[in-house]
Design a protein around this motif. Structure first.
Motif, PDB file in Angstrom:
ATOM      1  N   ARG A 234       0.826  -1.212   0.000  1.00 61.38           N
ATOM      2  CA  ARG A 234       0.000   0.000   0.000  1.00 61.38           C
ATOM      3  C   ARG A 234       0.861   1.264   0.000  1.00 61.38           C
ATOM      4  NH1 ARG A 234      -5.413  -1.043   1.155  1.00 61.38           N
ATOM      5  NH2 ARG A 234      -5.786  -3.123   1.960  1.00 61.38           N
ATOM      6  N   GLN A 235       2.166   1.112   0.191  1.00 60.31           N
ATOM      7  CA  GLN A 235       3.087   2.250   0.259  1.00 60.31           C
ATOM      8  C   GLN A 235       3.661   2.540  -1.125  1.00 60.31           C
ATOM      9  OE1 GLN A 235       3.222   3.769   3.221  1.00 60.31           O
ATOM     10  NE2 GLN A 235       1.842   2.152   3.913  1.00 60.31           N
ATOM     11  N   PRO A 236       3.446   3.738  -1.672  1.00 61.28           N
ATOM     12  CA  PRO A 236       3.941   4.064  -3.014  1.00 61.28           C
ATOM     13  C   PRO A 236       5.452   3.877  -3.175  1.00 61.28           C
ATOM     14  CG  PRO A 236       2.442   5.769  -2.246  1.00 61.28           C
ATOM     15  CD  PRO A 236       2.671   4.840  -1.095  1.00 61.28           C
ATOM     16  N   GLU A 237       6.217   4.174  -2.118  1.00 57.50           N
ATOM     17  CA  GLU A 237       7.673   4.017  -2.231  1.00 57.50           C
ATOM     18  C   GLU A 237       8.066   2.543  -2.351  1.00 57.50           C
ATOM     19  OE1 GLU A 237       6.562   4.487   2.119  1.00 57.50           O
ATOM     20  OE2 GLU A 237       6.146   5.616   0.307  1.00 57.50           O
ATOM     21  N   ASP A 238       7.310   1.653  -1.715  1.00 56.75           N
ATOM     22  CA  ASP A 238       7.563   0.214  -1.863  1.00 56.75           C
ATOM     23  C   ASP A 238       7.260  -0.232  -3.287  1.00 56.75           C
ATOM     24  OD1 ASP A 238       8.295  -0.062   0.803  1.00 56.75           O
ATOM     25  OD2 ASP A 238       6.321  -0.782   1.445  1.00 56.75           O
ATOM     26  N   VAL A 239       6.132   0.250  -3.812  1.00 59.29           N
ATOM     27  CA  VAL A 239       5.732  -0.115  -5.175  1.00 59.29           C
ATOM     28  C   VAL A 239       6.806   0.339  -6.163  1.00 59.29           C
ATOM     29  CG1 VAL A 239       3.999   0.228  -6.990  1.00 59.29           C
ATOM     30  CG2 VAL A 239       3.264  -0.106  -4.614  1.00 59.29           C
TER      31      VAL A 239
END
Length: 172
Positions: A64-69
């Motif tokens: 759910r975290q954009p930086e992880d994606v």
């Protein structure tokens, strides 16, 4: 009557939210995959290390975290480049990487790029249900965004026309 009103508001909510059917991944799963990759770097076989990287990539693009994606997308882009350069790469492994990359772009909001990658998956496996579902989700999202854009444009034109009409009426 109340049930119909409830269904209407639910359908409007689904229209704007998109009703994403792709599973989400929690931060603790990502942390576990990161530990697994770290442990695999210390003397494990190259094949096992690659499997760990794929699990971490899966977890990252489902976050759910954009930086992880974004991190997952970067890892998968490098992995796909390696697979394309390697003549011995399995088409099924390439398909999996392309699909995960498409999920990442879908989650990141780049639905056109996601759709392109899904098309590449479907060239390898035309009947793959997950890819077909993601393709439909991307197309629906692109249509929805287009409809919202048209609505915003129509509203802007209406406001401008109303402002001009008010200015003309004021001059008379």
């Amino acid at each position: 009557m109340a049930a119909n009103v409830g269904k209407f508001f639910e359908s409007v909510g689904n229209f704007f939210s998109g009703g994403d059917q792709i599973p989400w991944c929690d931060r603790d799963v990502i942390a576990g995959c990161e530990r697994e990759v770290s442990d695999a770097q210390k003397g494990s076989s190259d094949e096992f290390f690659k499997e760990c990287i794929m699990r971490l990539s899966w977890a990252l693009v489902h976050s759910r975290q954009p930086e992880d994606v974004q991190r997952g997308i970067a890892m998968l882009e490098a992995s796909v480049a390696d697979a394309n350069a390697n003549a011995n790469a399995s088409p099924l492994q390439l398909r999996e990487k392309l699909y995960l990359l498409a999920v990442g772009y879908h989650r990141g909001g780049d639905h056109s790029r996601s759709r392109e990658l899904v098309e590449q998956c479907l060239m390898i496996a035309p009947d793959w249900r997950q890819a077909l579902t993601l393709k439909k989700m991307n197309e629906d999202k692109i249509k929805r965004d287009g409809a919202i854009g048209i609505g915003i444009a129509a509203t802007a034109v209406g406001l401008i026309a109303g402002g001009i009409a008010a200015a003309v009426a004021r001059k008379k």
